[in-house]
Design an enzyme around this catalytic site. Structure first.
Site, mmCIF file in Angstrom:
data_model
loop_
_atom_site.group_PDB
_atom_site.id
_atom_site.type_symbol
_atom_site.label_atom_id
_atom_site.label_comp_id
_atom_site.label_asym_id
_atom_site.label_seq_id
_atom_site.Cartn_x
_atom_site.Cartn_y
_atom_site.Cartn_z
ATOM 1 N N GLU A 19 49.888 46.660 42.265
ATOM 2 C CA GLU A 19 49.239 44.629 43.465
ATOM 3 C C GLU A 19 50.012 44.988 44.411
ATOM 4 O O GLU A 19 50.999 44.565 44.784
ATOM 5 C CB GLU A 19 49.015 43.972 41.993
ATOM 6 C CG GLU A 19 48.145 42.810 43.126
ATOM 7 C CD GLU A 19 47.699 41.778 42.823
ATOM 8 O OE1 GLU A 19 48.446 40.126 43.619
ATOM 9 O OE2 GLU A 19 47.574 41.687 41.803
ATOM 10 N N HIS B 23 39.079 42.300 32.335
ATOM 11 C CA HIS B 23 39.632 41.174 30.499
ATOM 12 C C HIS B 23 38.573 41.055 29.739
ATOM 13 O O HIS B 23 37.653 41.047 30.341
ATOM 14 C CB HIS B 23 40.612 40.576 30.874
ATOM 15 C CG HIS B 23 41.508 39.956 31.811
ATOM 16 N ND1 HIS B 23 41.108 40.400 33.173
ATOM 17 C CD2 HIS B 23 43.178 40.275 32.179
ATOM 18 C CE1 HIS B 23 42.563 40.259 34.060
ATOM 19 N NE2 HIS B 23 43.362 40.343 32.917
ATOM 20 N N ASP C 96 36.917 37.671 30.207
ATOM 21 C CA ASP C 96 35.790 37.721 31.458
ATOM 22 C C ASP C 96 34.790 38.101 30.631
ATOM 23 O O ASP C 96 33.708 37.865 31.328
ATOM 24 C CB ASP C 96 36.294 39.518 31.955
ATOM 25 C CG ASP C 96 38.281 38.665 32.737
ATOM 26 O OD1 ASP C 96 38.477 37.205 33.423
ATOM 27 O OD2 ASP C 96 38.612 40.044 33.623
ATOM 28 N N HIS D 35 51.442 41.607 45.082
ATOM 29 C CA HIS D 35 52.893 41.825 43.912
ATOM 30 C C HIS D 35 54.163 42.338 44.694
ATOM 31 O O HIS D 35 55.393 42.076 44.348
ATOM 32 C CB HIS D 35 52.360 42.524 42.610
ATOM 33 C CG HIS D 35 51.339 41.047 41.373
ATOM 34 N ND1 HIS D 35 50.675 41.413 40.710
ATOM 35 C CD2 HIS D 35 51.470 39.855 42.031
ATOM 36 C CE1 HIS D 35 50.011 41.049 40.220
ATOM 37 N NE2 HIS D 35 50.557 40.206 40.694
ATOM 38 N N ASP E 290 41.287 43.326 43.589
ATOM 39 C CA ASP E 290 41.846 41.899 43.128
ATOM 40 C C ASP E 290 42.057 41.143 42.978
ATOM 41 O O ASP E 290 42.969 40.383 44.203
ATOM 42 C CB ASP E 290 43.594 42.390 42.002
ATOM 43 C CG ASP E 290 43.679 40.944 41.633
ATOM 44 O OD1 ASP E 290 42.950 40.160 41.256
ATOM 45 O OD2 ASP E 290 45.021 41.122 40.431
ATOM 46 N N GLU F 143 51.180 46.105 35.559
ATOM 47 C CA GLU F 143 51.651 46.079 36.222
ATOM 48 C C GLU F 143 52.332 45.116 36.424
ATOM 49 O O GLU F 143 52.969 44.297 36.279
ATOM 50 C CB GLU F 143 49.945 45.355 36.699
ATOM 51 C CG GLU F 143 49.901 44.491 37.802
ATOM 52 C CD GLU F 143 48.680 44.006 38.485
ATOM 53 O OE1 GLU F 143 48.431 43.071 38.658
ATOM 54 O OE2 GLU F 143 47.280 44.182 37.526
ATOM 55 N N ASP G 142 46.167 47.806 42.672
ATOM 56 C CA ASP G 142 44.601 46.508 43.045
ATOM 57 C C ASP G 142 45.313 46.348 44.502
ATOM 58 O O ASP G 142 46.359 45.615 44.798
ATOM 59 C CB ASP G 142 45.392 45.388 42.234
ATOM 60 C CG ASP G 142 44.694 45.405 40.856
ATOM 61 O OD1 ASP G 142 44.358 46.240 40.673
ATOM 62 O OD2 ASP G 142 45.838 44.221 40.181
ATOM 63 N N ASP H 89 45.809 36.294 46.734
ATOM 64 C CA ASP H 89 44.790 37.297 45.864
ATOM 65 C C ASP H 89 43.544 37.163 47.135
ATOM 66 O O ASP H 89 42.333 37.561 46.518
ATOM 67 C CB ASP H 89 43.480 37.215 44.858
ATOM 68 C CG ASP H 89 44.989 37.145 43.842
ATOM 69 O OD1 ASP H 89 45.702 38.761 44.164
ATOM 70 O OD2 ASP H 89 45.230 36.487 43.155
ATOM 71 N N ASP I 73 50.871 34.192 45.364
ATOM 72 C CA ASP I 73 49.995 35.371 45.474
ATOM 73 C C ASP I 73 48.655 35.260 45.210
ATOM 74 O O ASP I 73 48.309 33.746 44.821
ATOM 75 C CB ASP I 73 49.732 35.814 43.944
ATOM 76 C CG ASP I 73 49.118 37.097 43.516
ATOM 77 O OD1 ASP I 73 48.255 37.397 44.982
ATOM 78 O OD2 ASP I 73 48.963 38.150 42.222
#
Length: 434
Positions: free
Chosen positions: A265, A98, A101, A268, A336, A229, A293, A306, A304
């Site tokens: 993802e 991003h 980031d 998700h 991700d 996404e 992802d 991750d 979530d």
């Protein structure tokens, strides 16, 4: 001094006894006519690996990185140096980011965009000479408090205009760095209650914004895909991009189904009540599959989480559907995923990616073996074989009316009997490979 000092590039060593070696990921190994690196197209995500501080809802930062708090350009450059050291150690072909980031937010919109341009000038030379490419870029339109009521769907048109500026800048940065795709992660595109929400208006705003992004893509020469996404309840109660099928309906409404694909993802998909392979198969069936992802959720938490992937059978079925659909075109496997907040050391970040890359390699090779052997596909084809008979095919593709079909059924005295789907036998078949 590098943050990852003392950690050598990871090698393929299936018989080694350390935890910093690939046991299954041999990048040069040819599977179904293509090296594993070209099948998997691994990418490291910038946000979890270099920006996340290790907090959770009940506690703050646990990680201590030399570039934290990352609020100056000098610290941003230090973070870039560490990131490219990790990319080199892992030998990954891609990364993703991003805008927020890689550069600190400025005091004004203009300063934020200028900082993005400055930091990408610093990143560009590090990508030369075989360095990793950019799988996709995106803009952060969810963290700042101004997005609390949405980004493109915000009731304030000034936020819509603000988003146009940062997306234009992020798309420009993506092209500047040779990025393959651009993602719109609609983290705030949803609502909490209809009491203060005009859903149709917000969907119109979202459709208009995405249409302008597509137009801009062609104007600036971005060659890859625009990706959305899908996700449910993250973080708002009702997300407009709940799952792949919902996104497809939205794209059809605004005539964008030929222009926009999905970045799916695993976490998700689970939160939407689906499996990862279901979402991939749905995207392939609708012609909008783009990228993934790769992570996993803690199935007991209901959120979530991750985590890095470690479940080979799940991963194998995801790659089976990817390979069955023809594999990645412009997309890839983006991790991700983030460390657990107790995993404090630089080596933990390396080891997490090494294990995840091995799991994906094992999964893809199992998926390729299933597909090449063809046993699963033969049984699937046999289940639908009667539809290939001319009279039955005509019901779908001919001029037959409902009356004509009903008359045929009655005239022939049809009395169809159920046929076993054989699910357990098919599950046993899959287990031979994974």
């Amino acid at each position: 001094m590098s943050y990852f000092d003392g950690i050598d590039p990871i090698r393929f060593d299936p018989d080694g006894d350390g935890d910093l070696a690939f046991r299954h990921y041999d990048a040069d190994r040819v599977v179904m006519g293509k090296p594993l690196r070209d099948h998997l197209r691994f990418a490291v995500c910038w946000w979890h690996s270099f920006v996340w501080e290790g907090g959770d809802p009940f506690g703050g930062q646990t990680f201590q990185r030399p570039w934290f708090p990352g609020d100056t350009m000098d610290l941003a450059r230090q973070r870039v140096d560490a990131a490219f050291d990790l990319f080199r150690i892992l030998g990954v072909p891609f990364y993703a980011f991003h805008d927020h980031d890689i550069r600190p937010q400025g005091a004004s919109l203009a300063e934020s965009n200028a900082r993005l341009d400055e930091i990408t000038d610093y990143m560009g030379p590090k990508m030369e000479g075989g360095g990793p490419g950019l799988l996709w870029g995106t803009a952060n339109m969810f963290s700042d408090r101004r997005y609390m009521s949405g980004a493109a769907t915000n009731p304030d048109p000034d936020v819509f205009a603000y988003c146009a500026s940062i997306v234009r800048a992020a798309m420009g940065a993506t092209v500047k760095l040779g990025g393959v795709n651009y993602v719109l992660w609609g983290g705030r595109e949803g609502y909490e209650t209809l009491l203060n929400t005009d859903m149709d208006r917000e969907l119109q705003q979202m459709g208009r914004f995405l249409s302008m992004v597509v137009e801009h893509k062609h104007r600036i020469g971005l060659k890859g895909d625009i990706l959305i996404e899908p996700k449910p309840q993250e973080p708002t109660k009702h997300q407009y991009d709940h799952d792949v099928a919902t996104v497809y309906g939205f794209l059809k409404r605004f005539g964008l189904e030929g222009e926009v694909k999905v970045n799916i993802e695993q976490g998700h998909a689970i939160l939407a009540g689906h499996s990862f392979e279901h979402e991939i198969a749905t995207a392939n069936a609708l012609g909008i599959f783009g990228s993934i992802d790769m992570n996993r959720n803690d199935y007991q938490s209901g959120w979530d989480t991750d985590q890095f992937p470690n479940n080979v059978p799940e991963v194998a079925m995801a790659y089976y559907e990817i390979l069955r659909g023809g594999g990645f075109a412009n997309g890839g496997t983006n991790f991700d995923a983030k460390l657990r907040r107790q995993s404090l050391d630089p080596v933990d970040l390396v080891a997490a990616h090494v294990g995840a890359m091995d799991v994906c390699a094992r999964g893809l090779m199992a998926a390729a073996a299933m597909l090449e052997d063809g046993a699963l596909e033969r049984r699937r084809e046999a289940r639908y074989a009667k539809w290939d008979e001319a009279e039955n095919a005509a019901m779908l593709h001919g001029d037959a009316t409902l009356d004509a079909i009903a008359d045929r059924a009655e005239g022939a005295g049809l009395d169809p009997q159920p046929v076993s789907g054989g699910q357990e036998r098919l599950e046993n078949l899959v287990n031979r490979y994974v």
